[in-house]
Structure formats: C-alpha cells, structure tokens
Design a protein around this motif. Structure first.
Motif, PDB file in Angstrom:
ATOM      1  N   ASP A 107       2.385  -8.217 -13.724  1.00 30.20           N
ATOM      2  CA  ASP A 107       1.676  -7.915 -12.480  1.00 30.20           C
ATOM      3  C   ASP A 107       0.760  -9.070 -12.106  1.00 30.20           C
ATOM      4  O   ASP A 107       0.340  -9.841 -12.962  1.00 30.20           O
ATOM      5  CB  ASP A 107       0.838  -6.648 -12.648  1.00 30.20           C
ATOM      6  N   ASP A 109      -2.236  -8.712 -10.863  1.00 30.23           N
ATOM      7  CA  ASP A 109      -3.651  -8.327 -10.794  1.00 30.23           C
ATOM      8  C   ASP A 109      -4.430  -8.616 -12.070  1.00 30.23           C
ATOM      9  O   ASP A 109      -5.550  -8.164 -12.224  1.00 30.23           O
ATOM     10  CB  ASP A 109      -3.751  -6.840 -10.450  1.00 30.23           C
ATOM     11  N   GLN A 111      -4.063  -7.426 -14.906  1.00 28.23           N
ATOM     12  CA  GLN A 111      -4.148  -6.326 -15.877  1.00 28.23           C
ATOM     13  C   GLN A 111      -3.256  -6.642 -17.076  1.00 28.23           C
ATOM     14  O   GLN A 111      -3.520  -6.196 -18.181  1.00 28.23           O
ATOM     15  CB  GLN A 111      -3.744  -4.997 -15.225  1.00 28.23           C
ATOM     16  N   ARG A 212      -8.568  -3.421 -13.883  1.00 29.71           N
ATOM     17  CA  ARG A 212      -8.417  -4.183 -12.649  1.00 29.71           C
ATOM     18  C   ARG A 212      -9.813  -4.553 -12.175  1.00 29.71           C
ATOM     19  O   ARG A 212     -10.614  -3.679 -11.846  1.00 29.71           O
ATOM     20  CB  ARG A 212      -7.716  -3.322 -11.609  1.00 29.71           C
TER      21      ARG A 212
END
Ligand code: UDP
Ligand code: MG
Length: 335
Positions: A107, A109, A111, A212
């Motif tokens: 991902d 983001d 994370q 996040r």
C-alpha cells in the motif's frame, strides 16, 4: 543456492524486482514512501523498478509521482488512471506493466513498511511461489479487525489455502504466478485469492504494520462489504448451493407435514377447514421453486465461470518439443 531457483542476471537491464503500488489520494505519504523504497531496494543490490499506479487521485499525488520519476527515471515508473477504478484494478495494471522476476505489492500509505521487502523476496528465493505478509501487530480498530478475522476464515475455506491474513497487500509473487493472473479477464477479483489458485507453494511470514499517520482510509465498511461479496461470488458457488439445499429442506418439510396430516386424517378425521393441508402443499411448491431458482443459479454460475476465461491449467515445465516450435514448418526436417 537461492539463485538456482530464480536466476539473477545482473548483466541484463531487465529489473529483477518490480514493486507495484496503488495510489489514491496519498499526497502526504508519497515522498517518504519513494525515499524509503529507493533506500531499501538499493541496499538489496538487485535491479529494481517501482511502479506507482495513480488510481484517479484528485489531490497532488500525480504531481508528486511525476517528480519522483524525474528524480529516479531508471527506477520509478508511474501510470495514471483516467478515473478511480479501485485498488485491485490498479494492481492489475501494475502487473501488466511489470517486467521483474519477483513482484511485490504494497500500500502507498506506509502502513506496510517498505523495509520488509527483502524478507519477502528472500522467501520467494527459497522456492515459494507466493509469499503473503501477515500483520502480526495490526494497527487498526477492532471494527476493522473482527470482520477481517471472519473474512480470513471464509477465504481460507473457499480457496482451500489457509492464511491468517488475506487482507494484507504486502505480498510477493513469482513472475509465473503474475503471468497467470494476467490471463484472467474478470473485472472484479481479489488478487491474494487469485494468486493462490496459481501457486503451488504459498508461505506466510509476519510483517510489521504501522498506523495510518497521514491521509484517511479509502475503505468504508460498505466498500469492504462489496469487495467481499465480489470475492464470494467470484470464487465459489457456495451461496447458490446453500439456496438449493434450503429449497430441498423446505420441500421435505412440506412433504413430511402433508404425510402427518394424511395419517391424522386416517386415524382422527379431517382437521378443521383443511387449511393445514393447504399449507403443506404450499410448502412443497415454495421449496420446489427455491430449488429451481438455485438450479438456474448454478447454470448462471457456470456461464460466469466460462466468461471469466481464467486459464484452465498452468504448465510449470516441459521436456522435449521445444526445438520444433520456434522453427518454420519444414525447416530442420530430415533431408
Ligand atoms: N487505493 C486505491 N484505490 C482505491 C482505494 C484505495 O488505489 O479506490 C489504495 C490506497 O491509496 C492505498 C491502498 O489502496 O495505497 C490501501 O488503501 P487504504 O490504506 O485506504 O485501505 P486500508 O489500509 O484502510 O484497508
Ligand atoms: Mg491503509
């Protein structure tokens, strides 16, 4: 030893590792992501490419991707969707563009820590076809974790491959698995499950997971639900089988009830108004109707399976026959 499994040809300009990342409104995370990825991958001493797929972002994501590409023209590639098509479609697009021997998805983001990539690649080099990350200390709320727990149980059962974490997108795939995935033409699909269909050896290793810190989650509960309904209908006929079983049960109950009423009539005389007999008959027909619906559903399911056009089998290796194929007909014959 490891390199026997996947030959590493540093002399070629072909990347060895392709990193595929879907990006949807992640402007706050992209610079740090790019920097951490490049640092980690450079340290691995392998040729690599990072493919960032902008899934129709409306913020500055594409601008930042353009900058990242300018800074690392050899290693960072970017694709931009015309509008938002969804995370899995973005990964499909990345898979089609990727040239590496090992593919890693994660991902955007942050994370999924990019620093975990070497662990996944090492596991692929041990001989596994797919390596899933399992978020040991998942930093999400209980409202995300509990549905995920249920979903993992269902997915493990449906695909026949028991994994603890189907939702984690920090995963690595051998090129051959991705080639097979690329041959599937269905529009709604779930990549980790699809990959399992084409993998002989699947491993799962614990990976870190961060909260996040910037931006917001793009998955509402409704979107999550849709993804899972997609998965259930795309990978199994179990729901329609259940409807069929229900139909048979209702019919049998109706028949049982009818038989009971008949015997009662023989020994004790007719019941008042005969309304229960009507109920028994109704039950039988409602059951038959439900069963017929399931039968039609089964055929629709079969049509759907054909339309998807997934590869029926994947050949891993072949002995003999290679020399004939590449030649013109008639060439190399006995003369
Ligand atoms: N994403 C995407 N398209 C979408 C939704 C999400 O490309 O329609 C990307 C998003 O930018 C992120 C990844 O998919 O890189 C996972 O999304 P998110 O972090 O919002 O999901 P969560 O971690 O909350 O499950
Ligand atoms: Mg996330």
């Amino acid at each position: 030893m490891a390199n026997q499994v996947i030959p590493l040809n540093l002399a070629s300009s072909q990347p060895y590792i392709s990193i595929i990342i879907p990006v949807f409104n992640e402007e706050e995370n992209l610079e740090e992501l790019g920097e951490r990825l490049v640092r980690t991958l450079t340290a691995m001493d392998r040729l690599f490419e990072i493919i960032l797929v902008d899934d129709g972002s409306s913020d500055r994501s594409w601008e930042i991707l353009t900058q990242l590409h300018r800074q690392h023209p050899q290693n960072i590639r970017a694709l931009q969707f015309h509008r938002n098509f969804g995370q899995h479609q973005a990964i499909f697009a990345g898979f089609q563009a990727a040239r590496g021997r090992v593919m890693v998805t994660l991902d955007a983001d942050l994370q999924n820590p990019p620093e975990e990539i070497p662990k996944l690649v090492a596991k692929i080099e041990e001989g596994f076809d797919t390596v899933g990350g399992w978020r040991e200390n998942r930093q999400d709320s209980i409202f995300r974790k509990f549905p995920s727990f249920l979903i993992n149980q269902v997915m493990s059962r449906v695909t026949g491959v028991k994994l603890r974490d189907y939702g984690c997108m920090l995963r690595a795939y051998r090129r051959e698995v991705v080639d097979s995935i690329n041959q599937c033409h269905e529009t709604s699909s779930f990549i980790p499950a699809l990959a399992n269909l084409f993998s002989r050896r699947v491993a799962e290793i614990p990976v870190g997971h961060a909260e996040r810190e910037r931006g917001y989650s793009k998955y509402s509960l409704l979107k999550l639900l849709r993804l899972n309904v997609d998965f259930m209908t795309g990978f199994s006929n179990f729901p329609i089988h259940m409807v069929g079983v229900l139909g048979i049960c209702i019919s049998l109950l109706g028949l049982g009830f009818g038989a009971y009423l008949f015997l009662r009539r023989l020994f004790m005389g007719p019941e008042v108004e005969g309304v229960f007999t009507l109920f028994a008959i109704l039950f039988v027909f409602v059951g038959l109707n439900t069963f017929a619906l399931a039968l039609v559903g089964e055929y629709v399911g079969r049509i759907y399976r054909e339309v998807r056009g997934r590869p029926r089998f994947v050949i891993r290796q072949e002995l003999g026959g290679e020399d004939v194929r590449g030649q013109e007909p008639g060439a190399g014959g006995q003369e």
